[in-house]
Design an enzyme around this catalytic site. Sequence first.
Site, PDB file in Angstrom:
ATOM      1  N   GLY A  31       0.503  -1.182   0.033  1.00  0.00           N
ATOM      2  CA  GLY A  31       0.113   0.121   0.062  1.00  0.00           C
ATOM      3  C   GLY A  31       0.861   1.407   0.085  1.00  0.00           C
ATOM      4  O   GLY A  31       1.931   1.047   0.261  1.00  0.00           O
ATOM      5  N   VAL A  38       4.276   0.942   2.084  1.00  0.00           N
ATOM      6  CA  VAL A  38       4.384  -0.172   2.906  1.00  0.00           C
ATOM      7  C   VAL A  38       4.809  -1.272   1.765  1.00  0.00           C
ATOM      8  O   VAL A  38       4.047  -1.608   0.801  1.00  0.00           O
ATOM      9  CB  VAL A  38       2.983  -0.610   3.779  1.00  0.00           C
ATOM     10  CG1 VAL A  38       3.252  -1.878   4.501  1.00  0.00           C
ATOM     11  CG2 VAL A  38       2.951   0.495   4.618  1.00  0.00           C
ATOM     12  N   LYS A  53       7.459  -0.615   6.451  1.00  0.00           N
ATOM     13  CA  LYS A  53       7.143   0.830   6.332  1.00  0.00           C
ATOM     14  C   LYS A  53       8.032   1.899   5.985  1.00  0.00           C
ATOM     15  O   LYS A  53       9.026   2.046   6.733  1.00  0.00           O
ATOM     16  CB  LYS A  53       6.232   1.207   7.347  1.00  0.00           C
ATOM     17  CG  LYS A  53       5.309   2.481   7.199  1.00  0.00           C
ATOM     18  CD  LYS A  53       4.399   2.477   8.627  1.00  0.00           C
ATOM     19  CE  LYS A  53       3.617   3.811   8.452  1.00  0.00           C
ATOM     20  NZ  LYS A  53       2.643   3.930   9.698  1.00  0.00           N
ATOM     21  N   ASP A 149      -4.504   8.539  18.411  1.00  0.00           N
ATOM     22  CA  ASP A 149      -5.206   8.727  17.205  1.00  0.00           C
ATOM     23  C   ASP A 149      -6.019   7.228  17.136  1.00  0.00           C
ATOM     24  O   ASP A 149      -5.826   6.683  15.847  1.00  0.00           O
ATOM     25  CB  ASP A 149      -4.166   8.822  16.054  1.00  0.00           C
ATOM     26  CG  ASP A 149      -4.932   9.236  14.873  1.00  0.00           C
ATOM     27  OD1 ASP A 149      -5.922   9.628  14.768  1.00  0.00           O
ATOM     28  OD2 ASP A 149      -4.112   9.105  13.667  1.00  0.00           O
TER      29      ASP A 149
END
Length: 352
Positions: A31, A38, A53, A149
Amino acid sequence: MSAAATPFSRPGTQGTPLHRIGRFSVQHELGRGSTGCVYLGHDPVVGRDVAIKTVNPRLNGAEKSRVAQQLINEARVAGRLSHHNIVTIYEASSEGGMTYIAMEYLQGRELSRLLAGGRRYEPHEVASIGWRLADALDHAHRHEVIHRDIKPANIYMVKDLQPKLIDFGIGRAPNRLPDPAAAADESYTLVGDHQLLGTPNYMSPEQAQGHPVDARTDIYSLGAVMYEMLTGRKPFHAENADKLLQQIAYKAPPPAHEVAPGIPLALSRIVMRAMSKRAEKRYQTAERMALDIRRYLQKERRSQRLLVPVETADRNATQDGDQSPVGWVTAGVLLTAAIAGALAWLLVRSPA
């Protein structure tokens, strides 16, 4: 996730295939977002797949540096934790102009994508997922880590309704790298005239007002996620971010059981308590929230047992290893008959 392995250009170069990151071999891209990429990698030493990542190579120098520091902070924050509902960080490094973190490779989908695709969860499923996440937050908070978050996009759902908390990039922990150009609660989301830390739809009232936060901000955000899972809608809706922040700061959402009448009142009360405007009226620890959800699940399980047919209950023991009530009655009758028979035999044999 793509099954085909394709080469990718190394950040900062054009046309150079990216086959390795650190000691990890690169399989294919999983992604890409506005700030990061990633990849699926393989660790030849341990013999396992990992998710790697890295910084998006299209960022400019200043942005690249900021996101690289954010990656290192994510590793430093999440690396303090070891919980089955929190993604595991294996390694973090900066070499050859590339900053990366290698983490547990998860197979599933983000909760945000599932909800957007129309996935609806039954109340007991929401409670089960919420209980696991509250337990994960309790573990994090005990290690002085605040996620800051919590949102569906940062909850990865793997098999058997197992959630995994991911992306601790703006999390707070004692070993977080300081940013000399920012305040202690510097944000990464710009809304109106304020720098805000977190995602508006799920942030706590104190977070929306730019006030200092503690572990109770995560509890509020978890409540907001559970609210959306139960009702199919976010707690607040507004035409722009400033109005949304005003609602979060000062307006109470309608109780979940009023939005969707099929929601059990006990579960709705847990969610609404977690989302109290005033932090002192919320659950003061994620542990207390997890305990209440667990009690709710246990009560629901007991009530479901009452619906089991008598003949089924007579054949099977409960999950706790206790014999069913019908089984105990049957055993009692047999025992009484045996005792009566023994007494009769003794009376016949006795000279008296």
